[in-house]
Write a protein that holds these residues in place. Structure first.
Motif, PDB file in Angstrom:
ATOM      1  N   LEU A 161      96.071  94.346 -41.505  1.00 22.12           N
ATOM      2  CA  LEU A 161      94.688  94.405 -41.046  1.00 22.12           C
ATOM      3  C   LEU A 161      94.021  93.108 -41.456  1.00 22.12           C
ATOM      4  N   LEU A 162      93.651  92.323 -40.467  1.00 25.91           N
ATOM      5  CA  LEU A 162      92.955  91.083 -40.752  1.00 25.91           C
ATOM      6  C   LEU A 162      91.829  90.900 -39.764  1.00 25.91           C
ATOM      7  N   SER A 163      90.886  90.041 -40.133  1.00 28.58           N
ATOM      8  CA  SER A 163      89.747  89.803 -39.255  1.00 28.58           C
ATOM      9  C   SER A 163      89.245  88.384 -39.416  1.00 28.58           C
ATOM     10  N   THR A 164      88.458  87.970 -38.440  1.00 30.01           N
ATOM     11  CA  THR A 164      87.796  86.673 -38.479  1.00 30.01           C
ATOM     12  C   THR A 164      86.559  86.740 -37.596  1.00 30.01           C
ATOM     13  N   ARG A 189     106.596  87.020 -42.812  1.00 27.14           N
ATOM     14  CA  ARG A 189     106.137  86.112 -41.755  1.00 27.14           C
ATOM     15  C   ARG A 189     105.153  86.773 -40.813  1.00 27.14           C
ATOM     16  N   LEU A 190     105.102  88.093 -40.797  1.00 23.40           N
ATOM     17  CA  LEU A 190     104.206  88.799 -39.878  1.00 23.40           C
ATOM     18  C   LEU A 190     102.744  88.453 -40.132  1.00 23.40           C
ATOM     19  N   ILE A 191     102.336  88.384 -41.385  1.00 21.22           N
ATOM     20  CA  ILE A 191     100.954  88.005 -41.711  1.00 21.22           C
ATOM     21  C   ILE A 191     100.690  86.589 -41.240  1.00 21.22           C
ATOM     22  N   ASP A 192     101.601  85.665 -41.532  1.00 20.30           N
ATOM     23  CA  ASP A 192     101.428  84.282 -41.084  1.00 20.30           C
ATOM     24  C   ASP A 192     101.298  84.216 -39.567  1.00 20.30           C
ATOM     25  N   GLU A 193     102.130  84.976 -38.881  1.00 22.14           N
ATOM     26  CA  GLU A 193     102.111  84.977 -37.417  1.00 22.14           C
ATOM     27  C   GLU A 193     100.798  85.558 -36.898  1.00 22.14           C
ATOM     28  N   ALA A 194     100.341  86.655 -37.488  1.00 22.43           N
ATOM     29  CA  ALA A 194      99.068  87.258 -37.079  1.00 22.43           C
ATOM     30  C   ALA A 194      97.916  86.281 -37.305  1.00 22.43           C
ATOM     31  N   GLU A 195      97.945  85.560 -38.411  1.00 20.85           N
ATOM     32  CA  GLU A 195      96.908  84.563 -38.692  1.00 20.85           C
ATOM     33  C   GLU A 195      96.901  83.461 -37.637  1.00 20.85           C
ATOM     34  N   THR A 196      98.077  82.981 -37.276  1.00 23.29           N
ATOM     35  CA  THR A 196      98.184  81.928 -36.264  1.00 23.29           C
ATOM     36  C   THR A 196      97.620  82.413 -34.930  1.00 23.29           C
ATOM     37  N   VAL A 197      97.977  83.614 -34.540  1.00 18.29           N
ATOM     38  CA  VAL A 197      97.489  84.179 -33.268  1.00 18.29           C
ATOM     39  C   VAL A 197      95.966  84.240 -33.279  1.00 18.29           C
ATOM     40  N   VAL A 198      95.391  84.763 -34.350  1.00 16.39           N
ATOM     41  CA  VAL A 198      93.934  84.923 -34.411  1.00 16.39           C
ATOM     42  C   VAL A 198      93.236  83.557 -34.418  1.00 16.39           C
ATOM     43  N   GLU A 199      93.764  82.594 -35.153  1.00 14.50           N
ATOM     44  CA  GLU A 199      93.166  81.257 -35.170  1.00 14.50           C
ATOM     45  C   GLU A 199      93.165  80.631 -33.778  1.00 14.50           C
ATOM     46  N   ARG A 200      94.274  80.718 -33.077  1.00 14.15           N
ATOM     47  CA  ARG A 200      94.366  80.124 -31.738  1.00 14.15           C
ATOM     48  C   ARG A 200      93.521  80.906 -30.737  1.00 14.15           C
ATOM     49  N   LEU A 201      93.407  82.193 -30.924  1.00 13.47           N
ATOM     50  CA  LEU A 201      92.555  83.023 -30.072  1.00 13.47           C
ATOM     51  C   LEU A 201      91.104  82.570 -30.195  1.00 13.47           C
ATOM     52  N   VAL A 202      90.638  82.325 -31.412  1.00 12.12           N
ATOM     53  CA  VAL A 202      89.257  81.876 -31.623  1.00 12.12           C
ATOM     54  C   VAL A 202      89.029  80.524 -30.942  1.00 12.12           C
ATOM     55  N   VAL A 239      89.045  78.283 -39.247  1.00 10.26           N
ATOM     56  CA  VAL A 239      88.734  79.701 -39.117  1.00 10.26           C
ATOM     57  C   VAL A 239      89.045  80.373 -40.444  1.00 10.26           C
ATOM     58  N   GLU A 240      88.074  81.118 -40.964  1.00 11.83           N
ATOM     59  CA  GLU A 240      88.294  81.866 -42.195  1.00 11.83           C
ATOM     60  C   GLU A 240      88.810  83.249 -41.833  1.00 11.83           C
ATOM     61  N   LEU A 241      89.999  83.561 -42.322  1.00 15.55           N
ATOM     62  CA  LEU A 241      90.595  84.863 -42.063  1.00 15.55           C
ATOM     63  C   LEU A 241      90.450  85.748 -43.286  1.00 15.55           C
ATOM     64  N   THR A 242      90.142  87.009 -43.036  1.00 14.75           N
ATOM     65  CA  THR A 242      90.065  87.989 -44.106  1.00 14.75           C
ATOM     66  C   THR A 242      91.237  88.934 -43.948  1.00 14.75           C
ATOM     67  N   ILE A 243      92.053  89.011 -44.965  1.00  9.61           N
ATOM     68  CA  ILE A 243      93.149  89.997 -44.963  1.00  9.61           C
ATOM     69  C   ILE A 243      92.632  91.176 -45.772  1.00  9.61           C
ATOM     70  N   HIS A 244      92.477  92.289 -45.101  1.00  9.85           N
ATOM     71  CA  HIS A 244      91.890  93.469 -45.724  1.00  9.85           C
ATOM     72  C   HIS A 244      92.959  94.236 -46.491  1.00  9.85           C
ATOM     73  N   GLU A 245      92.616  94.591 -47.702  1.00  3.08           N
ATOM     74  CA  GLU A 245      93.534  95.357 -48.547  1.00  3.08           C
ATOM     75  C   GLU A 245      93.589  96.787 -48.061  1.00  3.08           C
ATOM     76  N   MET A 246      94.771  97.368 -48.130  1.00  2.00           N
ATOM     77  CA  MET A 246      94.950  98.748 -47.724  1.00  2.00           C
ATOM     78  C   MET A 246      94.719  99.654 -48.928  1.00  2.00           C
ATOM     79  N   PRO A 247      94.066 100.823 -48.700  1.00  2.00           N
ATOM     80  CA  PRO A 247      93.854 101.749 -49.823  1.00  2.00           C
ATOM     81  C   PRO A 247      95.149 102.332 -50.338  1.00  2.00           C
TER      82      PRO A 247
END
Length: 173
Positions: free
Chosen positions: A5-8, A142-155, A165-173
């Motif tokens: 779960l990440l956001s930007t 690598r999945l987190i790195d890949e998700a970050e790359t996708v979101v950065e390029r999407l923005v 782009v500042e990405l927030t990786i949300h901690e899971m409960p």
């Protein structure tokens, strides 16, 4: 089940962000490992996307089905073969986070839940002497790195220019 779960922020309203999130055929520009997207449908609920992935000596076609679309805020999907995975792209207005030179902002969330060990081993052609455990151990980080790359390029596509782009990786409960 594992979860990413990440956001930007994108400095556009949800109505301008959502078409980019929804356009899976553009995703080949966002990642080096997605080489082709084949579409079966019009992008609405029930549409299926064949996502041709290539990494190291492995090539795999994931089949993703759109399970819910609520423009301009949510697109939900699930994989329909070989592995148990589902997720959502969510877009929420966040105008208070806009910088002074932008009229508004939206927070883009990428949320994916998956079980890497649910993979149908017969559908993945692994090189001799390579186990699924070995692949999972190398792919998962690598999945987190890949998700970050996708979101950065999407923005970059959404805003029409590249910026940090500042990405927030949300901690899971």
């Amino acid at each position: 089940m594992d979860r990413i779960l990440l956001s930007t922020l994108a400095y556009r309203p949800p109505e301008e962000v959502f078409p980019h999130v929804r356009s899976f055929t553009d995703y080949t520009r966002y990642t080096d490992h997605l080489t082709e997207v084949r579409v079966h449908g019009d992008g609405s609920v029930g549409s299926v996307y064949d996502l041709v992935l290539s990494w190291w000596k492995l090539t795999y076609t994931a089949r993703s089905k759109v399970t819910d679309v609520s423009p301009p805020n949510s697109l939900q999907w699930r994989l329909t073969k070989d592995i148990d995975a589902r997720g959502e792209w969510r877009v929420e207005p966040e105008p208070e986070s806009a910088p002074t030179d932008a009229p508004t902002a939206s927070r883009i969330y990428f949320d994916a839940v998956y079980d890497p060990y649910s993979a149908d081993r017969s559908s993945i052609s692994l090189p001799r002497f390579v186990s699924l455990d070995w692949v999972v151990d190398r792919v998962e980080p690598r999945l987190i790195d890949e998700a970050e790359t996708v979101v950065e390029r999407l923005v970059t596509d959404i805003e029409g220019r590249r910026r940090d782009v500042e990405l927030t990786i949300h901690e899971m409960p």
